[in-house]
Design a protein around this motif. Structure first.
Motif, mmCIF file in Angstrom:
data_model
loop_
_atom_site.group_PDB
_atom_site.id
_atom_site.type_symbol
_atom_site.label_atom_id
_atom_site.label_comp_id
_atom_site.label_asym_id
_atom_site.label_seq_id
_atom_site.Cartn_x
_atom_site.Cartn_y
_atom_site.Cartn_z
ATOM 1 N N PHE A 218 58.124 21.886 -29.096
ATOM 2 C CA PHE A 218 58.029 22.713 -30.298
ATOM 3 C C PHE A 218 57.657 24.145 -29.989
ATOM 4 O O PHE A 218 57.422 24.927 -30.882
ATOM 5 C CB PHE A 218 56.975 22.110 -31.242
ATOM 6 C CG PHE A 218 57.602 21.553 -32.493
ATOM 7 C CD1 PHE A 218 58.496 20.512 -32.400
ATOM 8 C CD2 PHE A 218 57.311 22.062 -33.729
ATOM 9 C CE1 PHE A 218 59.073 19.978 -33.537
ATOM 10 C CE2 PHE A 218 57.888 21.541 -34.878
ATOM 11 C CZ PHE A 218 58.763 20.498 -34.780
ATOM 12 N N ASN A 239 54.067 23.377 -38.362
ATOM 13 C CA ASN A 239 53.855 21.938 -38.366
ATOM 14 C C ASN A 239 54.207 21.396 -39.743
ATOM 15 O O ASN A 239 53.859 22.001 -40.772
ATOM 16 C CB ASN A 239 52.397 21.596 -38.043
ATOM 17 C CG ASN A 239 52.012 21.974 -36.626
ATOM 18 O OD1 ASN A 239 52.748 21.705 -35.689
ATOM 19 N ND2 ASN A 239 50.857 22.614 -36.473
ATOM 20 N N LYS A 735 53.277 8.110 -30.720
ATOM 21 C CA LYS A 735 53.949 9.372 -30.456
ATOM 22 C C LYS A 735 55.438 9.097 -30.307
ATOM 23 O O LYS A 735 55.839 8.009 -29.890
ATOM 24 C CB LYS A 735 53.409 10.031 -29.191
ATOM 25 C CG LYS A 735 51.906 10.240 -29.187
ATOM 26 C CD LYS A 735 51.478 11.235 -30.248
ATOM 27 C CE LYS A 735 49.973 11.490 -30.160
ATOM 28 N NZ LYS A 735 49.507 12.425 -31.213
ATOM 29 N N ASN A 737 59.516 10.515 -29.197
ATOM 30 C CA ASN A 737 60.375 11.441 -28.475
ATOM 31 C C ASN A 737 61.089 12.305 -29.506
ATOM 32 O O ASN A 737 61.877 11.813 -30.301
ATOM 33 C CB ASN A 737 61.386 10.667 -27.624
ATOM 34 C CG ASN A 737 62.247 11.583 -26.781
ATOM 35 O OD1 ASN A 737 62.370 12.784 -27.062
ATOM 36 N ND2 ASN A 737 62.847 11.023 -25.733
ATOM 37 N N GLN A 738 60.789 13.589 -29.513
ATOM 38 C CA GLN A 738 61.301 14.440 -30.577
ATOM 39 C C GLN A 738 62.821 14.590 -30.554
ATOM 40 O O GLN A 738 63.406 15.041 -31.541
ATOM 41 C CB GLN A 738 60.642 15.823 -30.500
ATOM 42 C CG GLN A 738 59.158 15.744 -30.829
ATOM 43 C CD GLN A 738 58.494 17.099 -30.754
ATOM 44 O OE1 GLN A 738 57.606 17.304 -29.964
ATOM 45 N NE2 GLN A 738 58.912 18.007 -31.578
ATOM 46 N N SER A 739 63.447 14.181 -29.469
ATOM 47 C CA SER A 739 64.909 14.255 -29.453
ATOM 48 C C SER A 739 65.532 13.172 -30.324
ATOM 49 O O SER A 739 66.734 13.189 -30.590
ATOM 50 C CB SER A 739 65.414 14.104 -28.007
ATOM 51 O OG SER A 739 65.065 12.820 -27.494
ATOM 52 N N GLY A 742 63.370 14.250 -34.367
ATOM 53 C CA GLY A 742 62.672 15.523 -34.508
ATOM 54 C C GLY A 742 61.200 15.382 -34.769
ATOM 55 O O GLY A 742 60.464 16.360 -34.718
ATOM 56 N N ALA A 743 60.716 14.165 -35.073
ATOM 57 C CA ALA A 743 59.298 13.945 -35.341
ATOM 58 C C ALA A 743 58.557 13.721 -34.032
ATOM 59 O O ALA A 743 59.102 13.171 -33.073
ATOM 60 C CB ALA A 743 59.099 12.759 -36.266
ATOM 61 N N ARG A 744 57.292 14.132 -33.986
ATOM 62 C CA ARG A 744 56.471 13.955 -32.792
ATOM 63 C C ARG A 744 55.489 12.799 -32.922
ATOM 64 O O ARG A 744 54.945 12.335 -31.942
ATOM 65 C CB ARG A 744 55.723 15.241 -32.471
ATOM 66 C CG ARG A 744 54.809 15.722 -33.595
ATOM 67 C CD ARG A 744 54.190 17.075 -33.266
ATOM 68 N NE ARG A 744 53.511 17.653 -34.401
ATOM 69 C CZ ARG A 744 52.234 17.459 -34.705
ATOM 70 N NH1 ARG A 744 51.511 16.649 -33.954
ATOM 71 N NH2 ARG A 744 51.686 18.049 -35.758
ATOM 72 N N PHE A 786 56.037 16.447 -37.753
ATOM 73 C CA PHE A 786 57.067 17.194 -37.041
ATOM 74 C C PHE A 786 56.460 18.436 -36.392
ATOM 75 O O PHE A 786 55.487 18.998 -36.901
ATOM 76 C CB PHE A 786 58.169 17.623 -38.001
ATOM 77 C CG PHE A 786 58.904 16.475 -38.628
ATOM 78 C CD1 PHE A 786 60.088 16.009 -38.079
ATOM 79 C CD2 PHE A 786 58.409 15.846 -39.763
ATOM 80 C CE1 PHE A 786 60.768 14.951 -38.662
ATOM 81 C CE2 PHE A 786 59.079 14.793 -40.355
ATOM 82 C CZ PHE A 786 60.259 14.337 -39.806
#
Length: 786
Positions: A218, A239, A735, A737-739, A742-744, A786
Motif C-alpha cells: 500500500f 485506509n 491477514k 494477500n492483497q493481490s 485488495g484487502a489486507r 484495505f
C-alpha cells in the motif's frame, strides 16, 4: 381526548472531579483502547503524557494509541502495540473504580444495535430494552436515565433518551470503535447527572493522529507514518474498512464503510452505515395479560431502519492539533407492545451533530497541555401513529420532541512537581452547556399545558480541579472536587396536595429553580503482591434535578403514566464507598468490586394508584377508560448496595491454541428507609462458559442465568420470571494477500444468540409484560480492511 389516543400520539412523552477520572482513559480521551494481549495497565492521563518527550521539533502524531490516552499530537512515532487477542477479558487495573471495556473486536462480534443491547449482560449493567434493537438505554447498578451519562468522543450524545424510554440513543455501536463504561468518581468529569456512571463511545470521527499506512503493497498510497512537519510533502495515506452482517432473528441486514486518509499535516475521516430489520422472532406469545391477539411468532410492531454518516478532519501543527466533524444520525423504528401495535406507533428521529476538539502543548515550564471540546446538536423526532385504531386515515404526527444543545469544556493540565512526600500533578477544567427542549402535541394546541412539559430550557456551568499524588510506583492517591451551577426555566400548575383536581381552574406558574451542587472524592490505588491491584474510593456527589423531574404535567405514553413533576425538588445527594481487587496479567484474570451508596432525597417516580385520562381533570374520576397510572416525582432516602465479579482462567494448550473457562456474577439491592423496594431493579445474575483461541480463531460458549426478580415496588410493578441466556460464537481473523481482492485483513464470524429459545423478560423494562426479548437467532458478519 382520551389517554389512549394520546398514547398513540406520544410514546415517551466535570469532570475529572474525582481524581479517579485521571486514570480513566475512556474519559481522558475519546479514542479506542488498544488492549495488548491480556493486560490493560494504562498510565493515568497525567502519567501517560510524561512517557514521551514534550518539546521535540517533530512532535506530531503517534502511530498507535495507548490505552484511552489523549493521543499526544506532538509525540514522535512509537512502535505499534501488538494487536489484542480476540476474546481476552480486558481488565483495567489503574482505576479507582471498575471500568468495563468493550474493544473493537468484541463490538464487531456482538452486533448490538443499541448501547443497551450491547451491554445487556455485562456485570453490573443491563439495558432498558423498551424497544429491543431500537431503543434500549444502558442501566448501571440499577440507576438509569437521570443518573447515567452517555458521551461520544468526550461530548454528550445529545437527543432525548433521558426523557422517555421509547427514545433512541443517537450513538450506534456499528460506527463505534470502542465502548467503555466507567463507574464511580471518574464518571463525574461530565457532571453530577452521572452518579451511576458514564457510557463512553469512541471513534475516529475527529482524527487525533495521522493514519498509519497499511503494508508495503500500500505504499503507493503513502509513506510510513512520520511526524507531519518532518515530511509535509508526503503523498499521504489511505485506509478503508468495510463492515457487513446479516441476522436471522429479525431478517436484518447492515453494512457500512469507514475511510481514514492523511497527508500534508491533515487527517480526514469519513464513515457511512445503514441497517434494516423486520419484526423479530420470539419464542412464544408475548402478552402476559391479554391472550386474544394474533402474533404469528414475531413481536408485533418491532421493525427498525437506521442510517448515518459522518465526515471530519484535523490539522496537525507544531505542538498539537485541532479538528472538527459533522455527523448525521437517522432512525425510523416501531414501538412494540399492545398499545404500540394497535396504533402502529413508530418514531422518526433525526440528529445533526457538530463537534470540535483539539490539544496544544505549549513550550512552557508550568503547563503540560491544554485541551478543549466544543459540540452542538440539533435533535428532532416525530412520533407517528393512529389517533383511532379503527381509522387508518387518522395516521399522522402524534407528538414531536426537539432538543437543541450546546456544550463546551476546556482543561489545563499542569506539569508534575515534586512535593517531597509525593509527585503531584494538578489539572483544572471549566465546563458549560445550554439546552432547549420542546414537546408540543398537535392535539389541543391551544391548551394551557400542551405537551408533556413544553417548553423548557436549562443552563449549566461548572469548574473542577483534580490532583494526583504519586507516593511510589505502587501507591497513588487522588483528591478532587467539582462545583457547578444549574438554572432551569419552565412552567407547571399549582397541583393540589393530593394531586387530584379540586375544582379550581389550573393556571400556569413560571418556575425558575437554580441549584449549586458540590461534589468531592478521595481515593487510593495500591499494587499488591502477585500482580494484584487494590483500590478504595469514597465520594460525595450532589445532583440537581432534571427538567422532566421538575416540569412534567401530563400523559407520558412511553410508560403509560400520567407524570406530575415537582418544582420544589431539592438536590439529591449520594455518599458512596467502593472497594475493588483486580488482576490483569497471567493465566487468571479477574476483577471484583463491592459498593455501598446512601442516597439522601433520592428522586424517583412514585405510582399513586390513581388512574388518569388525557388531562389532569380526568385523574381519579372513576372512568374505566382511564389508562394512565398517575406517577408523581418524589424524594426519599434510599440505599443501593451490590457487587460484581468476572474472570477468565486459561486452563492450558489444546490443538495449537489455549482453552479456558470464564464466569461472571452481579447483584444490586435497592431499598428505601422503610425497607420497601426501589422500582425496576435488575435481578441477580450468574454466568460462565468455555472458550478457545489461537492467533486466528476464537470460539466461545457462554450461559447467563438471571434469577427471578420478586423484590418489586408495592404499586405498579409485577414479578419477573428468571431465564437462561445461552450464546455461542466463532470468529476467524487473518491477514490477506492483497493481490487477491485488495484487502489486507479479513474477519469472519458466526454468532448464535438465545440458543435455548427462552422467554426473556427484562425486569427493568416498562414493557416487560408485553415485549419479549428476541428468540433464537444466528448472525453472520464479515469485516475487511484495505
Amino acid at each position: 381526548m382520551t389517554f389512549q389516543k394520546k398514547r398513540a400520539l406520544h410514546i415517551g412523552g466535570a469532570s475529572w472531579l474525582l481524581l479517579g477520572a485521571m486514570h480513566v482513559g475512556a474519559l481522558a480521551d475519546d479514542t479506542p483502547t488498544q488492549l495488548p494481549d491480556v493486560t490493560v495497565t494504562a498510565p493515568s492521563p497525567i502519567q501517560r503524557h510524561r512517557t514521551v518527550p514534550t518539546r521535540t521539533p517533530t512532535r506530531a502524531v503517534r502511530a498507535a494509541p495507548s490505552r484511552n490516552s489523549e493521543r499526544v499530537a506532538a509525540a514522535p512515532p512509537v512502535p505499534t502495540a501488538p494487536a489484542p487477542q480476540q476474546g481476552v477479558l480486558p481488565v483495567v487495573t489503574d482505576q479507582f473504580a471498575t471500568v468495563t471495556v468493550v474493544p473493537s473486536e468484541e463490538l464487531r462480534r456482538s452486533g448490538g444495535a443499541t448501547l443497551g443491547d450491547l451491554l445487556f449482560s455485562k456485570p453490573g449493567i443491563t439495558g432498558s430494552s423498551f424497544a429491543p434493537g431500537a431503543s434500549s438505554r444502558p442501566i448501571i447498578r440499577g440507576l438509569d436515565v437521570n443518573r447515567v451519562g452517555i458521551v461520544e468522543n468526550g461530548l454528550g450524545g445529545g437527543g432525548v433518551s433521558d426523557l422517555g424510554e421509547d427514545h433512541f440513543v443517537p450513538i450506534d455501536p456499528f460506527s463505534t470503535n470502542q465502548v467503555e463504561v466507567v463507574r464511580g468518581p471518574a464518571a463525574l468529569r461530565y457532571g453530577s447527572t452521572a452518579i451511576g456512571g458514564v457510557v463512553s463511545a469512541s471513534n475516529n470521527r475527529i482524527p487525533d493522529a495521522m493514519p498509519t499506512c497499511a503494508a508495503a503493497p500500500f505504499q503507493s498510497y503513502g509513506l510510513p507514518v512520520k511526524a507531519p512537519l518532518a515530511d509535509a510533502g508526503g503523498p499521504g495515506c489511505l485506509n478503508v474498512e468495510t463492515r457487513t452482517s446479516v441476522s436471522s432473528v429479525n431478517r436484518g441486514v447492515e453494512g457500512g464503510m469507514l475511510l481514514d486518509a492523511g497527508g500534508n499535516n491533515v487527517a480526514v475521516h469519513a464513515d457511512v452505515y445503514g441497517r434494516t430489520t423486520s419484526d423479530y422472532g420470539i419464542p412464544s406469545y408475548p402478552y402476559l395479560f391479554d391472550q386474544t391477539r394474533p402474533v404469528n411468532g414475531r413481536q408485533p410492531n418491532s421493525a427498525t431502519q437506521s442510517d448515518g454518516a459522518s465526515v471530519g478532519a484535523s490539522y496537525f501543527f507544531q505542538g498539537g492539533y485541532i479538528g472538527a466533524s459533522i455527523t448525521q444520525n437517522d432512525s425510523l423504528y416501531h414501538i412494540p407492545g399492545i398499545d404500540g401495535s394497535d396504533h402502529k406507533t413508530r418514531i422518526d428521529a433525526h440528529q445533526t451533530k457538530i463537534a470540535v476538539k483539539g490539544e496544544y502543548r505549549p513550550d512552557a515550564a508550568a503547563i503540560d497541555a491544554v485541551r478543549f471540546w466544543v459540540g452542538a446538536t440539533d435533535y428532532r423526532h416525530n412520533e407517528l401513529g393512529l389517533a383511532d385504531p379503527t381509522n387508518l386515515s387518522s395516521d399522522g404526527v402524534r407528538q414531536t420532541f426537539t432538543s437543541k444543545e450546546q456544550e463546551a469544556r476546556v482543561e489545563v493540565q499542569m506539569m508534575p512537581f515534586d512535593a517531597r512526600f509525593a509527585t503531584v500533578t494538578t489539572a483544572f477544567g471549566l465546563q458549560g452547556g445550554h439546552q432547549e427542549l420542546t414537546a408540543p402535541s398537535p392535539d389541543d394546541p391551544g391548551a394551557l399545558f400542551n405537551g408533556l412539559w413544553s417548553p423548557n430550557n436549562n443552563n449549566r456551568v461548572a469548574g473542577y480541579v483534580f490532583n494526583e499524588f504519586k507516593f511510589t510506583d505502587q501507591t497513588k492517591a487522588q483528591i478532587a472536587g467539582r462545583i457547578e451551577h444549574v438554572e432551569l426555566h419552565g412552567s407547571t400548575p399549582d397541583f393540589p396536595a393530593d394531586f387530584l383536581p379540586d375544582g379550581a381552574p389550573q393556571s400556569s406558574v413560571s418556575r425558575n429553580p437554580s441549584y449549586t451542587p458540590v461534589s468531592g472524592s478521595v481515593g487510593l490505588i495500591q499494587n499488591l503482591p502477585g500482580d494484584l491491584v487494590g483500590s478504595i474510593t469514597a465520594q460525595y456527589v450532589e445532583r440537581a434535578p432534571k427538567p422532566a423531574e421538575l416540569f412534567s404535567r401530563g400523559a407520558h405514553d412511553a410508560t403509560a403514566t400520567f407524570d406530575i413533576g415537582n418544582p420544589n425538588l431539592t438536590i439529591e445527594t449520594a455518599k458512596s464507598v467502593e472497594i475493588g481487587l483486580r488482576k490483569a496479567t497471567g493465566p487468571f484474570r479477574f476483577e471484583a468490586t463491592a459498593y455501598y451508596t446512601r442516597f439522601s432525597n433520592f428522586i424517583y417516580r412514585r405510582l399513586t394508584g390513581v388512574m388518569c385520562g388525557g388531562d389532569f381533570d380526568s385523574c381519579g374520576n372513576g372512568d374505566p377508560g382511564n389508562e394512565g397510572r398517575q406517577a408523581v416525582y418524589s424524594q426519599r432516602d434510599a440505599t443501593f448496595r451490590g457487587a460484581e465479579f468476572q474472570s477468565q482462567l486459561d486452563i492450558g494448550a489444546f490443538n495449537g491454541g489455549i482453552w479456558g473457562i470464564e464466569n461472571q456474577f452481579d447483584v444490586v439491592r435497592a431499598t428505601f428507609t422503610d425497607g420497601s423496594n426501589v422500582p425496576r431493579i435488575p435481578p441477580v445474575r450468574l454466568g460462565g462458559g468455555v472458550y478457545w483461541r489461537d492467533s486466528n480463531w476464537f470460539t466461545r460458549v457462554n450461559l447467563v442465568h438471571a434469577f427471578a426478580q420478586n423484590d418489586i415496588a408495592v404499586i405498579g410493578e409485577t414479578p419477573t420470571a428468571g431465564y437462561n441466556l445461552l450464546n455461542a460464537e466463532i470468529t476467524y481473523n487473518t491477514k490477506l494477500n492483497q493481490s487477491w481482492i485488495g484487502a489486507r485483513e479479513m474477519t469472519l464470524g458466526l454468532v448464535g444468540n438465545n440458543l435455548l429459545n427462552q422467554n426473556i423478560r427484562n425486569s427493568v423494562s416498562y414493557t416487560k409484560d408485553e415485549v419479549l426479548m428476541p428468540g433464537l437467532g444466528v448472525r453472520a458478519f464479515a469485516n475487511l480492511k484495505f
